[in-house]
Design a protein around this motif. Structure first.
Motif, short mmCIF file in Angstrom:
data_model
loop_
_atom_site.label_atom_id
_atom_site.label_comp_id
_atom_site.label_asym_id
_atom_site.label_seq_id
_atom_site.Cartn_x
_atom_site.Cartn_y
_atom_site.Cartn_z
N MET A 1 99.49 84.31 2.98
CA MET A 1 99.95 84.20 1.61
C MET A 1 98.97 83.32 0.83
SD MET A 1 103.56 82.83 0.00
CE MET A 1 103.40 81.12 0.42
N PHE A 2 98.68 83.74 -0.37
CA PHE A 2 97.84 82.98 -1.29
C PHE A 2 98.71 82.57 -2.47
CE2 PHE A 2 95.47 82.95 -5.27
CZ PHE A 2 94.42 82.11 -4.98
N TYR A 3 98.53 81.35 -2.94
CA TYR A 3 99.26 80.94 -4.14
C TYR A 3 98.44 79.97 -4.97
CZ TYR A 3 100.50 76.55 -1.80
OH TYR A 3 100.44 75.34 -1.15
N VAL A 4 98.79 79.95 -6.25
CA VAL A 4 98.11 79.05 -7.18
C VAL A 4 99.13 78.63 -8.23
CG1 VAL A 4 97.25 80.91 -8.68
CG2 VAL A 4 96.01 78.78 -8.56
N ASP A 5 99.06 77.36 -8.61
CA ASP A 5 99.91 76.80 -9.66
C ASP A 5 98.99 76.01 -10.58
OD1 ASP A 5 101.87 75.71 -11.27
OD2 ASP A 5 102.91 74.65 -9.67
N ILE A 6 98.77 76.54 -11.78
CA ILE A 6 97.82 75.92 -12.71
C ILE A 6 98.52 75.67 -14.03
CG2 ILE A 6 95.61 76.15 -13.88
CD1 ILE A 6 94.85 78.26 -11.77
N LYS A 7 98.42 74.44 -14.50
CA LYS A 7 98.93 74.09 -15.83
C LYS A 7 97.76 74.08 -16.80
CE LYS A 7 102.48 71.27 -13.75
NZ LYS A 7 103.70 71.82 -13.73
N SER A 8 98.04 74.12 -18.06
CA SER A 8 97.00 74.12 -19.12
C SER A 8 96.01 75.26 -18.93
CB SER A 8 96.26 72.78 -19.13
OG SER A 8 97.16 71.73 -19.36
N ILE A 9 96.54 76.44 -18.76
CA ILE A 9 95.70 77.61 -18.54
C ILE A 9 95.73 78.51 -19.78
CG2 ILE A 9 97.54 79.01 -17.52
CD1 ILE A 9 95.40 80.04 -15.54
N GLU A 10 94.65 79.19 -20.02
CA GLU A 10 94.60 80.19 -21.09
C GLU A 10 94.27 81.52 -20.45
OE1 GLU A 10 92.14 81.45 -25.10
OE2 GLU A 10 91.52 79.68 -23.99
N VAL A 11 95.04 82.55 -20.79
CA VAL A 11 94.78 83.90 -20.30
C VAL A 11 94.67 84.82 -21.50
CG1 VAL A 11 95.63 85.81 -18.90
CG2 VAL A 11 96.03 83.46 -18.15
N ILE A 12 93.54 85.48 -21.61
CA ILE A 12 93.34 86.47 -22.66
C ILE A 12 93.71 87.83 -22.09
CG2 ILE A 12 91.62 87.61 -24.11
CD1 ILE A 12 90.17 84.90 -24.23
N PRO A 13 94.61 88.56 -22.75
CA PRO A 13 95.02 89.86 -22.21
C PRO A 13 93.86 90.84 -22.10
CG PRO A 13 95.94 89.53 -24.40
CD PRO A 13 95.25 88.27 -24.02
N TYR A 14 93.99 91.78 -21.18
CA TYR A 14 92.97 92.78 -20.92
C TYR A 14 92.55 93.47 -22.21
CZ TYR A 14 90.88 97.14 -19.34
OH TYR A 14 90.05 98.21 -19.15
N VAL A 15 91.25 93.72 -22.34
CA VAL A 15 90.67 94.39 -23.49
C VAL A 15 89.92 95.63 -22.99
CG1 VAL A 15 88.97 94.19 -25.35
CG2 VAL A 15 90.34 92.22 -24.72
N ARG A 16 90.24 96.80 -23.57
CA ARG A 16 89.49 98.00 -23.22
C ARG A 16 88.10 97.89 -23.80
NH1 ARG A 16 92.76 103.43 -24.03
NH2 ARG A 16 90.74 104.13 -23.32
N MET A 17 87.09 98.31 -23.00
CA MET A 17 85.72 98.19 -23.47
C MET A 17 84.84 99.21 -22.80
SD MET A 17 84.79 94.66 -21.49
CE MET A 17 86.44 94.11 -21.12
N THR A 18 83.77 99.57 -23.46
CA THR A 18 82.75 100.42 -22.87
C THR A 18 81.70 99.52 -22.23
OG1 THR A 18 81.43 100.44 -24.87
CG2 THR A 18 83.12 102.17 -24.65
N THR A 19 80.77 100.13 -21.52
CA THR A 19 79.69 99.34 -20.93
C THR A 19 78.90 98.63 -22.02
OG1 THR A 19 79.55 100.95 -19.14
CG2 THR A 19 77.68 99.47 -19.42
N ARG A 20 78.66 99.32 -23.11
CA ARG A 20 77.93 98.71 -24.23
C ARG A 20 78.79 97.68 -24.95
NH1 ARG A 20 76.74 101.01 -29.79
NH2 ARG A 20 74.96 99.79 -30.46
N GLY A 21 80.09 97.97 -25.07
CA GLY A 21 81.00 97.08 -25.78
C GLY A 21 81.14 95.71 -25.14
N LYS A 22 80.88 95.61 -23.84
CA LYS A 22 80.95 94.32 -23.15
C LYS A 22 80.05 93.28 -23.80
CE LYS A 22 81.70 96.00 -18.46
NZ LYS A 22 81.15 96.00 -17.10
N PHE A 23 78.96 93.76 -24.37
CA PHE A 23 77.96 92.86 -24.93
C PHE A 23 78.03 92.75 -26.45
CE2 PHE A 23 76.33 94.87 -21.06
CZ PHE A 23 76.24 93.76 -20.27
N LEU A 24 78.81 93.62 -27.09
CA LEU A 24 78.83 93.66 -28.55
C LEU A 24 80.15 93.24 -29.17
CD1 LEU A 24 76.88 97.01 -29.09
CD2 LEU A 24 75.99 94.68 -29.19
N LYS A 25 81.26 93.60 -28.54
CA LYS A 25 82.58 93.29 -29.11
C LYS A 25 82.95 91.84 -28.84
CE LYS A 25 84.97 97.72 -28.94
NZ LYS A 25 86.13 98.39 -28.36
N LYS A 26 83.32 91.13 -29.89
CA LYS A 26 83.68 89.71 -29.72
C LYS A 26 84.87 89.54 -28.79
CE LYS A 26 81.85 88.14 -34.12
NZ LYS A 26 82.13 87.58 -35.43
#
Length: 122
Positions: free
Chosen positions: A1-26
């Motif tokens: 079993m693996f576990y993690v408990d982290i406070k003060s975390i920021e998670v940005i929800p998944y963003v759809r992107m193209t290979t090119r978009g990885k480098f261009l979309k903010k």
């Protein structure tokens, strides 16, 4: 079993992107930077190890600034991607990850996540 408990975390929800978009979309660039940070946090604060696959993912994510227009499964996908990036999961496909029980809530920033081998009971 693996576990993690982290406070003060920021998670940005998944963003759809193209290979090119990885480098261009903010938004895509911010997402990838957040993935790198999450992967590092999982490596540093993660405890335990996974010996047998598949696993189920159990836990919760609380965020003070929860984006109410984001689908909750995009937060889950972001965490799964970071687990793969950290090398904790070989892939997030059903061969290695089979469901679980995970919730996203508004509250003080905290992530509590367990990866439980399917042969174990929780």
């Amino acid at each position: 079993m693996f576990y993690v408990d982290i406070k003060s975390i920021e998670v940005i929800p998944y963003v759809r992107m193209t290979t090119r978009g990885k480098f261009l979309k903010k938004r895509a660039i911010k997402y990838i930077e957040n993935q790198n940070q999450l992967a590092w946090l999982f490596k540093i604060y993660g405890k335990g190890e996974i010996k047998n696959f598949p696993v189920k993912l159990v836990g919760f994510l609380k965020l003070k600034n929860l984006r109410t227009n984001a689908d909750w499964d995009n937060y889950l996908k972001a965490l799964q991607d970071a687990l793969v990036k950290a090398g904790i999961l070989p892939s997030d496909c059903v061969k290695y990850l089979k469901g679980g029980n995970f919730s996203v809530q508004k509250g003080e920033n905290q992530l509590k996540l367990f990866l439980i081998e399917m042969s174990q009971n929780f």
